[in-house]
Scaffold this active site. Structure first.
Site, mmCIF file in Angstrom:
data_model
loop_
_atom_site.group_PDB
_atom_site.id
_atom_site.type_symbol
_atom_site.label_atom_id
_atom_site.label_comp_id
_atom_site.label_asym_id
_atom_site.label_seq_id
_atom_site.Cartn_x
_atom_site.Cartn_y
_atom_site.Cartn_z
ATOM 1 N N ALA A 58 0.864 -1.055 0.077
ATOM 2 C CA ALA A 58 0.018 -0.045 0.044
ATOM 3 C C ALA A 58 0.945 1.256 -0.085
ATOM 4 O O ALA A 58 1.989 1.232 0.691
ATOM 5 C CB ALA A 58 -0.949 0.047 1.098
ATOM 6 N N ALA A 60 0.490 3.691 1.650
ATOM 7 C CA ALA A 60 0.502 4.142 3.264
ATOM 8 C C ALA A 60 1.550 3.370 3.896
ATOM 9 O O ALA A 60 1.809 3.846 5.048
ATOM 10 C CB ALA A 60 -0.806 3.986 3.914
ATOM 11 N N TYR A 61 2.141 2.354 3.419
ATOM 12 C CA TYR A 61 3.095 1.463 4.290
ATOM 13 C C TYR A 61 4.368 2.154 4.130
ATOM 14 O O TYR A 61 5.082 2.213 3.430
ATOM 15 C CB TYR A 61 3.124 0.055 3.773
ATOM 16 C CG TYR A 61 1.690 -0.745 3.913
ATOM 17 C CD1 TYR A 61 0.758 -0.377 4.962
ATOM 18 C CD2 TYR A 61 1.695 -1.801 3.286
ATOM 19 C CE1 TYR A 61 -0.232 -1.237 4.904
ATOM 20 C CE2 TYR A 61 0.544 -2.713 3.360
ATOM 21 C CZ TYR A 61 -0.247 -2.522 4.072
ATOM 22 O OH TYR A 61 -1.586 -2.891 4.150
ATOM 23 N N GLN A 62 4.850 2.849 5.382
ATOM 24 C CA GLN A 62 6.046 3.302 5.462
ATOM 25 C C GLN A 62 6.293 4.349 4.562
ATOM 26 O O GLN A 62 7.223 4.480 3.812
ATOM 27 C CB GLN A 62 7.356 2.475 5.549
ATOM 28 C CG GLN A 62 6.723 1.136 6.634
ATOM 29 C CD GLN A 62 6.864 1.970 8.155
ATOM 30 O OE1 GLN A 62 5.839 2.347 8.591
ATOM 31 N NE2 GLN A 62 8.014 2.168 8.745
ATOM 32 N N LYS A 88 -2.841 -0.285 -2.627
ATOM 33 C CA LYS A 88 -4.123 0.427 -1.981
ATOM 34 C C LYS A 88 -3.838 1.773 -2.095
ATOM 35 O O LYS A 88 -2.810 2.296 -2.147
ATOM 36 C CB LYS A 88 -4.471 0.028 -0.692
ATOM 37 C CG LYS A 88 -4.157 -1.779 -0.315
ATOM 38 C CD LYS A 88 -4.470 -2.106 1.205
ATOM 39 C CE LYS A 88 -3.991 -3.337 1.309
ATOM 40 N NZ LYS A 88 -2.833 -3.420 1.632
#
Length: 345
Positions: A58, A60-62, A88
């Site tokens: 995603a 948003a991950y890190q 995502k």
């Protein structure tokens, strides 16, 4: 490894999906327990060797570094056509809304950034990460349909929604001739089974693939009583999801441990083997090589119907937590922007 089609699509995916939330720069994100690029590459390469071809990340991950690590590893270790990559996108920010950026433009911008991070021309599955109450549903579906038509995403999925929301979205997509959601990624495991009320039967009826996250409950379903790990100690979000119900979960965890000992396998294998009787492909995170190895072994463990019932019978209802608790609160707050077609109401 075993493979199956993802819902009604032609995507042939491994029964284990490698979750990549644990990959990424710990100095550049919200989690302190993530692993660096060198270790991420080792885990991804091992997963490929074990037959895993389905990877979930995603933006948003890190802060996008998870996408970057995954993209570079897959480019070095696999052919693009041999892997299925999902990522995502997040809802519009308040700043984007104030600037008048539409839902369609937001999705285009988010996917372009993800493709840049991944260094890919397309993703196989583009996932609506969480319900956006400030953007008309028509705009979301139109935006997703546009990226599918442009060849930047082959299919679309949804995450962190209620069954009625998924039903509403796919009905509108069908009405408008848009791409429909073929998969749902929700919170589901042996100690959190609230999805069995509506989402599981709905997806079964509609042939929508289930690819649940938190398949091992942040590691709880893989640890004997008294065992711990850095993830268990430092993952504040998992503590939020499972801390309040830990007393309810003790009997279930004890049964997982007992069955694992009886079968001569790991708790990971038992927990995932149970989940594999319910869903298409659980998303399993890995921050060490043995994590992905245990997940792959679970595919070959066949539990009997009696064993599954024995694991299930101690379960008691749990309150919604995490993103879905926020979703519940947002749904109750109102007013919201809804769309049943081209006219927003």
């Amino acid at each position: 490894m075993q493979y199956t089609n993802l819902g009604m699509s032609d995507l042939l995916v491994s029964r284990i999906c490698m979750g990549c939330m644990g990959f990424g720069d710990a100095q550049n994100g919200q989690h302190t327990w993530t692993v660096d690029e060198a270790h991420s590459r080792e885990i991804i390469q091992r997963g490929l060797a074990l037959g895993i071809n389905f990877f979930d990340t995603a933006i948003a991950y890190q802060s996008g570094t998870s996408e970057q690590y995954l993209g570079r590893a897959l480019r070095d270790f696999a052919r693009r056509e041999d892997v299925v990559v999902a990522t995502k996108f997040l809802p519009r920010t308040n700043e984007e809304i104030a600037a008048g950026i539409s839902g369609q433009a937001h999705i285009q911008r988010m996917l372009d950034k993800s493709l840049q991070n991944l260094r890919m021309d397309y993703v196989d599955l583009y996932i609506y990460h969480m319900w956006d109450y400030q953007t008309p549903l028509y705009d979301i579906l139109d935006g997703l349909n546009r990226v599918v038509q442009a060849g930047k995403a082959r299919y679309i999925g949804i995450s962190n929604c209620f069954a009625w929301q998924l039903c509403k979205a796919n009905a509108l997509a069908e009405q408008e001739g848009f791409a429909k959601f073929i998969s749902v990624q929700s919170h589901y495991n042996l100690i959190f089974r609230e999805e069995e009320r509506e989402m599981v039967p709905f997806c079964r009826e509609e042939h929508i693939a289930m690819t649940p996250y938190s398949a091992l409950a942040g590691g709880r379903l893989s640890k004997h009583p008294g065992e711990t790990s850095r993830r268990l100690r430092e993952d504040a979000y998992a503590q939020l999801k499972y801390g309040a119900a830990q007393d309810q979960d003790v009997p279930i965890l004890a049964r997982v441990a007992e069955l694992a000992d009886r079968r001569g396998v790991s708790m990971t294998e038992v927990s995932l083997a149970w989940l594999l009787t319910k869903v298409t492909a659980p998303v399993v995170g890995a921050t060490k090589l043995h994590h992905v190895e245990g997940a792959a072994k679970a595919v070959d463990l066949a539990l009997t119907a009696a064993e599954c019932r024995w694991l299930e019978e101690c379960y008691t209802p749990h309150p919604l937590v995490g993103v879905m608790a926020q979703n519940t609160a947002a749904a109750a707050d109102g007013p919201h922007v809804w769309s049943t077609g081209r006219q927003t109401i």
